[in-house]
Design a protein around this motif. Structure first.
Motif, short mmCIF file in Angstrom:
data_model
loop_
_atom_site.label_atom_id
_atom_site.label_comp_id
_atom_site.label_asym_id
_atom_site.label_seq_id
_atom_site.Cartn_x
_atom_site.Cartn_y
_atom_site.Cartn_z
N LEU A 136 44.76 45.19 47.96
CA LEU A 136 45.52 44.29 47.09
C LEU A 136 46.57 45.03 46.26
CD1 LEU A 136 42.61 41.99 45.84
CD2 LEU A 136 44.48 41.33 47.36
N GLY A 137 46.59 46.34 46.34
CA GLY A 137 47.59 47.10 45.60
C GLY A 137 47.24 47.34 44.14
N LEU A 138 45.97 47.26 43.78
CA LEU A 138 45.58 47.51 42.40
C LEU A 138 45.76 48.99 42.06
CD1 LEU A 138 42.31 45.41 41.98
CD2 LEU A 138 44.49 45.00 40.88
N ALA B 102 30.26 36.27 35.45
CA ALA B 102 30.20 37.02 34.20
C ALA B 102 31.40 37.95 34.06
CB ALA B 102 28.90 37.83 34.13
N PHE B 103 31.83 38.54 35.18
CA PHE B 103 32.97 39.46 35.15
C PHE B 103 34.25 38.74 34.75
CE2 PHE B 103 36.54 41.71 36.94
CZ PHE B 103 36.24 43.04 36.70
N LEU B 104 34.42 37.52 35.22
CA LEU B 104 35.67 36.79 34.97
C LEU B 104 35.76 36.24 33.56
CD1 LEU B 104 35.92 34.94 38.40
CD2 LEU B 104 37.41 36.77 37.57
N GLN C 122 38.66 50.66 35.90
CA GLN C 122 38.12 49.86 34.79
C GLN C 122 37.26 48.71 35.31
OE1 GLN C 122 41.36 48.61 32.32
NE2 GLN C 122 42.07 50.71 31.93
N GLY C 123 37.74 48.03 36.37
CA GLY C 123 36.96 46.95 36.94
C GLY C 123 35.64 47.42 37.51
N LEU C 124 35.67 48.55 38.20
CA LEU C 124 34.44 49.07 38.81
C LEU C 124 33.44 49.52 37.75
CD1 LEU C 124 35.93 51.11 41.79
CD2 LEU C 124 34.79 48.89 41.87
N LEU C 125 33.95 50.11 36.66
CA LEU C 125 33.04 50.50 35.59
C LEU C 125 32.35 49.28 34.99
CD1 LEU C 125 35.14 53.28 33.80
CD2 LEU C 125 33.04 53.58 35.14
N ARG C 126 33.12 48.19 34.87
CA ARG C 126 32.50 46.99 34.33
C ARG C 126 31.47 46.43 35.30
NH1 ARG C 126 35.60 41.55 32.13
NH2 ARG C 126 33.74 40.54 31.29
N LEU C 127 31.79 46.44 36.60
CA LEU C 127 30.81 45.99 37.59
C LEU C 127 29.57 46.88 37.57
CD1 LEU C 127 32.99 45.13 40.74
CD2 LEU C 127 31.62 43.55 39.38
N ASP C 128 29.78 48.17 37.36
CA ASP C 128 28.65 49.09 37.34
C ASP C 128 27.75 48.84 36.13
OD1 ASP C 128 27.40 51.32 38.71
OD2 ASP C 128 27.88 52.49 36.93
N ARG C 129 28.37 48.54 34.97
CA ARG C 129 27.56 48.21 33.78
C ARG C 129 26.74 46.95 34.04
NH1 ARG C 129 32.33 49.40 31.03
NH2 ARG C 129 32.72 47.20 30.57
N TYR C 130 27.36 45.98 34.70
CA TYR C 130 26.61 44.77 35.04
C TYR C 130 25.45 45.11 35.98
CZ TYR C 130 25.45 40.24 37.05
OH TYR C 130 24.77 39.13 37.47
N GLY C 131 25.69 46.00 36.94
CA GLY C 131 24.63 46.38 37.87
C GLY C 131 23.46 47.05 37.17
N ASN C 132 23.75 47.88 36.17
CA ASN C 132 22.67 48.52 35.40
C ASN C 132 21.85 47.49 34.64
OD1 ASN C 132 23.25 51.16 36.19
ND2 ASN C 132 24.80 51.41 34.60
N VAL D 252 49.95 40.14 36.06
CA VAL D 252 49.85 40.53 37.46
C VAL D 252 48.55 41.27 37.72
CG1 VAL D 252 50.90 41.97 39.24
CG2 VAL D 252 52.35 40.59 37.73
N THR D 253 48.24 42.23 36.84
CA THR D 253 47.01 42.99 37.00
C THR D 253 45.79 42.08 36.94
OG1 THR D 253 48.01 44.97 36.07
CG2 THR D 253 45.62 44.84 36.03
N GLY D 254 45.75 41.22 35.90
CA GLY D 254 44.60 40.33 35.76
C GLY D 254 44.47 39.39 36.93
N GLY D 255 45.62 38.89 37.44
CA GLY D 255 45.56 37.98 38.57
C GLY D 255 45.04 38.65 39.83
N ALA D 256 45.48 39.89 40.08
CA ALA D 256 45.02 40.60 41.27
C ALA D 256 43.54 40.94 41.16
CB ALA D 256 45.85 41.87 41.46
N LEU D 257 43.12 41.36 39.97
CA LEU D 257 41.71 41.69 39.78
C LEU D 257 40.84 40.45 39.91
CD1 LEU D 257 39.89 44.10 39.20
CD2 LEU D 257 40.14 43.63 36.76
N ALA D 258 41.33 39.34 39.34
CA ALA D 258 40.58 38.08 39.46
C ALA D 258 40.50 37.64 40.92
CB ALA D 258 41.24 36.99 38.62
N ALA D 259 41.60 37.83 41.66
CA ALA D 259 41.59 37.48 43.09
C ALA D 259 40.56 38.31 43.84
CB ALA D 259 42.98 37.67 43.68
N LEU D 260 40.48 39.59 43.49
CA LEU D 260 39.48 40.45 44.12
C LEU D 260 38.07 39.94 43.86
CD1 LEU D 260 38.46 43.07 45.47
CD2 LEU D 260 38.74 44.22 43.26
N VAL D 261 37.78 39.61 42.60
CA VAL D 261 36.43 39.15 42.23
C VAL D 261 36.12 37.80 42.86
CG1 VAL D 261 34.94 38.52 40.30
CG2 VAL D 261 36.46 40.50 40.11
N HIS D 262 37.10 36.89 42.85
CA HIS D 262 36.90 35.59 43.51
C HIS D 262 36.59 35.78 44.99
CE1 HIS D 262 37.54 32.61 40.42
NE2 HIS D 262 38.68 33.18 40.03
N GLY D 263 37.29 36.72 45.62
CA GLY D 263 37.04 36.98 47.03
C GLY D 263 35.64 37.50 47.28
#
Length: 391
Positions: A126-128, A72-74, A135-145, A17-28
């Motif tokens: 999305l109710g995350l 890359a995130f997915l 955790q997702g934002l930290l990963r996005l932030d590492r990618y941004g750096n 459920v968590t992975g699906g919601a997070l993936a839906a967020l990133v796909h969006g």
């Protein structure tokens, strides 16, 4: 078993459920064109120098960077260098167009902050859970750096290729000649004479290799070319010969004295934008682009014509798109049915039918009745403003 007086433990969130919601967020995020506009606006507001880059090209880069980051995130594992190809290209093109690396990085950081703000809001919608979202934002932030690092590396590599020290002097000179800025660069240092006449040149080239090639070609002709206002621009006593199309659009004016260079440069920029809208490439003179340039200078009037003459047409209707495209071809080919049909690979009766249907809907000229020059311009302009794809 829970101890008395303690609240019951929350049921564990399943990874699916968590992975699906997070993936839906990133796909969006990856497919949201409004997000691209938000990020571009934030970057251009934060960094006025980065805003010198052409908006449409900036938008293209931002869209590509967002999609690459989401891909890359997915995937499992950390992103590799291949995921940052677009970031390095963005940095290189910024250097090629004279944007300082600090300005690019400032815009990139502003864009990243805007993405994180939007991602937080949508994640909560999305109710995350906060820990999952963090955790997702930290990963996005590492990618941004990592993205910012590759932008920096691409910019530095292009600077070395473009011989940036000598180029900086050319930029200062051209900003004086073409934008009217006050500085002490002497045109004579680059072989330019106050009594000679020069073509003004503007190009949409952005790839560092192509920019360097054009700069060298015009230098061999005695010209001075460098990025000014986000476009490769310059003055030259003559236009170099190209064995084939230079792979980009180059617009030139007739020769003018240096005191007229600012006005000529402004006209060449308008002509460049008009030619790009028509998909033109190669070397073009503003004389050849006179019609497109004049019309491009009146976008409000184009909208009035479009809305006044073609209100019965629906842009979402493919048949209406066919009608408008056929009418444009008809006017482009001297209002000749046979030439129009040949250009569109249609039977003349099909062309005749489409023009009749357009006349029934909008009052377009009857087939065979020749429009005057001004009537032709009026209908062609309205049809083009309606039919062309949005920028």
């Amino acid at each position: 078993m829970d101890q008395p007086g303690t609240p019951p433990a929350a049921p564990p969130r399943t990874p699916a459920v968590t992975g699906g919601a997070l993936a839906a967020l990133v796909h969006g995020l990856a497919g949201d064109t409004r997000l691209v506009d938000e990020v571009v606006a934030a970057a251009r507001t934060q960094s006025p120098e980065a805003a010198r880059l052409h908006r449409q090209e900036s938008r293209h880069h931002v869209a590509a960077l967002i999609k690459a980051g989401c891909r890359a995130f997915l995937r499992t594992g950390e992103p590799g260098d291949d995921d940052f190809t677009e970031a390095a290209r963005f940095g290189a093109e910024g250097a090629a167009l004279g944007v300082p690396v600090a300005a690019l990085l400032s815009g990139a950081h502003a864009g990243r902050s805007r993405i994180l703000e939007i991602a937080i809001g949508r994640g909560r919608e999305l109710g995350l859970a906060d820990d999952v979202l963090l955790q997702g934002l930290l990963r996005l932030d590492r990618y941004g750096n990592a993205l910012a690092r590759h932008v920096l590396e691409g910019h530095r590599a292009a600077e070395r290729q473009l011989n940036i020290d000598r180029r900086a002097a050319r930029i200062r000179l051209l900003r004086r000649l073409l934008l009217g800025e006050e500085n002490d660069e002497d045109p004579a240092r680059f072989g330019l004479s106050a009594v000679a006449h020069y073509h003004c040149v503007v190009s949409d080239a952005a790839d560092p290799a192509r920019v360097r090639e054009l700069e060298q070609a015009f230098t061999r002709c005695g010209g001075v070319l460098a990025p000014v206002g986000g476009r490769l621009s310059g003055v030259t006593p003559r236009i170099p010969g190209f064995g084939e199309k230079p792979g980009s659009l180059v617009v030139t004016t007739p020769p003018v004295p240096l005191e007229k260079a600012t006005e000529a440069h402004r006209l060449a920029q308008t002509a460049l934008d008009a030619a790009r809208a028509h998909g033109t490439t190669g070397v073009c003179g503003v004389v050849d682009l006179a019609g497109q340039t004049a019309l491009a200078g009146q976008p409000l009037l184009a909208g009035f014509l479009r809305d006044g003459l073609l209100t019965a047409l629906d842009p979402a209707d493919d048949f209406h798109q066919d009608l408008a495209g056929t009418a444009i071809a008809y006017l482009d080919h001297g209002q000749r049915l046979d030439r129009t049909a040949e250009s569109l690979h249609l039977h003349p009766n099909t062309v005749r039918y489409r023009l009749r249907r357009l006349r029934e809907l909008t009052g377009f000229a009857e087939t065979g009745a020749q429009l005057t020059v001004l009537e032709t311009m009026r209908w062609w302009w309205a049809l083009w403003a309606w039919h062309r794809p949005p920028a």
